[in-house]
Design an enzyme around this catalytic site. Structure first.
Site, PDB file in Angstrom:
ATOM      1  N   TRP A 196       6.954 102.042  49.864  1.00  0.00           N
ATOM      2  CA  TRP A 196       6.738 103.199  50.727  1.00  0.00           C
ATOM      3  C   TRP A 196       8.041 103.941  50.942  1.00  0.00           C
ATOM      4  O   TRP A 196       9.059 103.356  51.306  1.00  0.00           O
ATOM      5  CB  TRP A 196       6.177 102.746  52.075  1.00  0.00           C
ATOM      6  CG  TRP A 196       4.756 102.283  51.985  1.00  0.00           C
ATOM      7  CD1 TRP A 196       3.998 102.187  50.842  1.00  0.00           C
ATOM      8  CD2 TRP A 196       3.905 101.849  53.054  1.00  0.00           C
ATOM      9  NE1 TRP A 196       2.742 101.724  51.143  1.00  0.00           N
ATOM     10  CE2 TRP A 196       2.653 101.508  52.487  1.00  0.00           C
ATOM     11  CE3 TRP A 196       4.088 101.724  54.433  1.00  0.00           C
ATOM     12  CZ2 TRP A 196       1.596 101.042  53.261  1.00  0.00           C
ATOM     13  CZ3 TRP A 196       3.019 101.259  55.196  1.00  0.00           C
ATOM     14  CH2 TRP A 196       1.787 100.941  54.617  1.00  0.00           C
ATOM     15  N   LYS A 242      13.693  92.575  76.249  1.00  0.00           N
ATOM     16  CA  LYS A 242      14.835  91.984  75.552  1.00  0.00           C
ATOM     17  C   LYS A 242      16.166  92.422  76.166  1.00  0.00           C
ATOM     18  O   LYS A 242      17.105  91.640  76.255  1.00  0.00           O
ATOM     19  CB  LYS A 242      14.803  92.361  74.066  1.00  0.00           C
ATOM     20  CG  LYS A 242      13.828  91.521  73.252  1.00  0.00           C
ATOM     21  CD  LYS A 242      14.252  90.067  73.243  1.00  0.00           C
ATOM     22  CE  LYS A 242      13.645  89.291  72.100  1.00  0.00           C
ATOM     23  NZ  LYS A 242      13.998  87.863  72.180  1.00  0.00           N
ATOM     24  N   ASP A 252      10.280 107.708  55.476  1.00  0.00           N
ATOM     25  CA  ASP A 252      11.373 106.758  55.264  1.00  0.00           C
ATOM     26  C   ASP A 252      11.808 106.041  56.538  1.00  0.00           C
ATOM     27  O   ASP A 252      12.508 105.055  56.487  1.00  0.00           O
ATOM     28  CB  ASP A 252      12.598 107.480  54.704  1.00  0.00           C
ATOM     29  CG  ASP A 252      12.592 107.500  53.183  1.00  0.00           C
ATOM     30  OD1 ASP A 252      11.849 106.696  52.582  1.00  0.00           O
ATOM     31  OD2 ASP A 252      13.333 108.309  52.607  1.00  0.00           O
ATOM     32  N   GLY A 284      10.221  78.927  64.061  1.00  0.00           N
ATOM     33  CA  GLY A 284      10.250  80.250  63.433  1.00  0.00           C
ATOM     34  C   GLY A 284      11.323  80.356  62.361  1.00  0.00           C
ATOM     35  O   GLY A 284      11.961  79.369  61.975  1.00  0.00           O
ATOM     36  N   PRO A 295      21.098  89.810  65.895  1.00  0.00           N
ATOM     37  CA  PRO A 295      21.143  89.857  64.439  1.00  0.00           C
ATOM     38  C   PRO A 295      20.638  91.191  63.879  1.00  0.00           C
ATOM     39  O   PRO A 295      19.901  91.912  64.550  1.00  0.00           O
ATOM     40  CB  PRO A 295      20.179  88.736  64.028  1.00  0.00           C
ATOM     41  CG  PRO A 295      19.173  88.709  65.126  1.00  0.00           C
ATOM     42  CD  PRO A 295      19.896  89.135  66.394  1.00  0.00           C
ATOM     43  N   TYR A 344       8.647  95.807  74.598  1.00  0.00           N
ATOM     44  CA  TYR A 344       9.414  94.697  74.025  1.00  0.00           C
ATOM     45  C   TYR A 344      10.915  94.922  74.245  1.00  0.00           C
ATOM     46  O   TYR A 344      11.649  94.016  74.636  1.00  0.00           O
ATOM     47  CB  TYR A 344       9.102  94.606  72.529  1.00  0.00           C
ATOM     48  CG  TYR A 344       9.909  93.584  71.773  1.00  0.00           C
ATOM     49  CD1 TYR A 344       9.582  92.231  71.837  1.00  0.00           C
ATOM     50  CD2 TYR A 344      10.987  93.970  70.975  1.00  0.00           C
ATOM     51  CE1 TYR A 344      10.326  91.289  71.136  1.00  0.00           C
ATOM     52  CE2 TYR A 344      11.731  93.033  70.278  1.00  0.00           C
ATOM     53  CZ  TYR A 344      11.393  91.700  70.360  1.00  0.00           C
ATOM     54  OH  TYR A 344      12.129  90.767  69.664  1.00  0.00           O
ATOM     55  N   GLY A 352      14.874  79.272  63.739  1.00  0.00           N
ATOM     56  CA  GLY A 352      14.818  77.854  64.132  1.00  0.00           C
ATOM     57  C   GLY A 352      14.768  76.933  62.922  1.00  0.00           C
ATOM     58  O   GLY A 352      15.482  75.924  62.858  1.00  0.00           O
ATOM     59  N   GLY A 385      11.594  77.066  67.909  1.00  0.00           N
ATOM     60  CA  GLY A 385      12.265  76.256  66.887  1.00  0.00           C
ATOM     61  C   GLY A 385      11.551  76.158  65.558  1.00  0.00           C
ATOM     62  O   GLY A 385      12.116  75.653  64.591  1.00  0.00           O
ATOM     63  N   LYS A 393       4.138  91.819  48.542  1.00  0.00           N
ATOM     64  CA  LYS A 393       3.597  92.910  47.728  1.00  0.00           C
ATOM     65  C   LYS A 393       3.885  92.690  46.239  1.00  0.00           C
ATOM     66  O   LYS A 393       3.031  92.928  45.383  1.00  0.00           O
ATOM     67  CB  LYS A 393       4.231  94.239  48.148  1.00  0.00           C
ATOM     68  CG  LYS A 393       3.476  94.998  49.223  1.00  0.00           C
ATOM     69  CD  LYS A 393       4.279  96.217  49.639  1.00  0.00           C
ATOM     70  CE  LYS A 393       3.444  97.474  49.661  1.00  0.00           C
ATOM     71  NZ  LYS A 393       4.188  98.611  50.254  1.00  0.00           N
TER      72      LYS A 393
END
Length: 326
Positions: free
Chosen positions: A212, A151, A282, A21, A174, A147, A24, A19, A198
């Site tokens: 980049w 998920k 890229d 982050g 998302p 990861y 959140g 909550g 940056k």
């Protein structure tokens, strides 16, 4: 027992894991400033409230707050480097968090859990635009497979609870999120917040802003407060339990060069000081996501225009530079 006492009060209590982050904090901002559900109570958990990798801590936390709904945002995340170097931890710890959250929710009779995954866990080789149904149609990119599989499993486990226990658990996915309270790290952060940091440093030091790559790749970005609004709607209003891609429209894809110009504009940084380092790769040219299912349900949803969202985010970043994650 507990299930009936929760139902009898009619009070909606939404427990938000992760909550504190990016998403959140946006849910919290919306609930304070433009609540879609003013009657609901939101509880925002941080990792200091409970270590969700630990089942007993998770259960104690759920018993303390007695939620009727759960928005599950908590995850162990990292940039490319961490994903490649710590595949075991990324997989084991994320699976533990997801297993514990869904186990406790089901054990306490909570009927609605909405877990957030990510487009980066979808198959590496895929037909565009990406739809919800393609999740398991091929392996993820090898760089973040620990990861990614963790998920993917929360999507599978949600369906298993629905089938076996009659629950309404599902996942939302998302695209690139940005907004206040992001991680603005240049090394480990994502492209939009990294560019802001940056640009800030280039302005401070009177140097060029080096981007980049060629600046040509396209990405869909979603403002955290728009995403937050959709997540709360998906939890409390949407009646289905099919996964939902929460994304802006495919025609609103932005190339990285335009993103950099938007950042520079919001920071009053001279556009002629933008430099593209084409010796850097890229990555994928595009990762277009289809939001057809979302648009079928919310045809009128208005996404915050990119320049407006950028101004809000940059303003927050500058105001909180000393203390924000970077």
């Amino acid at each position: 027992g507990l299930i009936h006492s929760m139902a009898d009060t009619g009070k909606v209590r939404v427990l938000v894991t992760g909550g504190t982050g990016l998403v959140g904090k946006a849910i919290e901002w919306n609930h304070i400033n433009k609540p879609a559900h003013p009657e609901a109570e939101f509880i925002f958990l941080s990792s200091s409230d409970a270590d969700l990798r630990d089942l007993s801590q998770t259960m104690a936390c759920f018993q303390k707050h007695k939620p009727t709904h759960v928005i599950h945002l908590a995850a162990i995340v990292g940039g490319l480097f961490k994903n490649m170097r710590m595949k075991v931890e990324m997989m084991v710890e994320n699976m533990a968090i997801n297993n514990n959250v869904l186990h406790c929710a089901n054990a306490l009779g909570i009927n609605r859990v909405v877990s957030m995954t990510s487009t980066c866990v979808f198959p590496d080789k895929i037909e565009y635009p990406i739809t919800e149904d393609q999740l398991h149609e091929g392996p993820p990119h090898p760089s973040n497979e620990g990861y990614a599989y963790a998920k993917r499993m929360v999507e599978v486990l949600s369906r298993c609870y629905n089938e076996q226990h009659g629950r309404n658990y599902f996942t939302v996915v998302p695209t690139n999120v940005f907004g206040p309270h992001d991680n603005f790290s240049i090394e480990d952060g994502h492209v939009a917040p990294g560019l802001m940091h940056k640009c800030y440093l280039a302005k401070q030091n009177g140097t060029d802003l080096t981007i980049w790559g060629s600046g040509k790749p396209l990405r869909q970005f979603i403002f955290s407060r728009d995403l937050a609004e959709l997540v709360v709607w998906a939890t409390l209003d949407y009646q289905g339990r099919d996964s939902l891609m929460l994304s802006t429209d495919p025609e609103d894809e932005v190339c990285i060069a335009d993103l950099a110009k938007q950042v520079a504009g919001a920071m009053a940084f001279p556009l002629d000081r933008l430099v593209f380092d084409t010796s850097k790769s890229d990555g994928q040219f595009k990762k277009t996501v289809s939001n057809k299912r979302l648009r079928g349900l919310r045809p009128d949803f208005r996404f915050t225009p990119m320049d407006e969202a950028m101004k809000i985010t940059v303003g927050w970043f500058l105001e909180n530079y000393a203390t924000c994650r970077k």
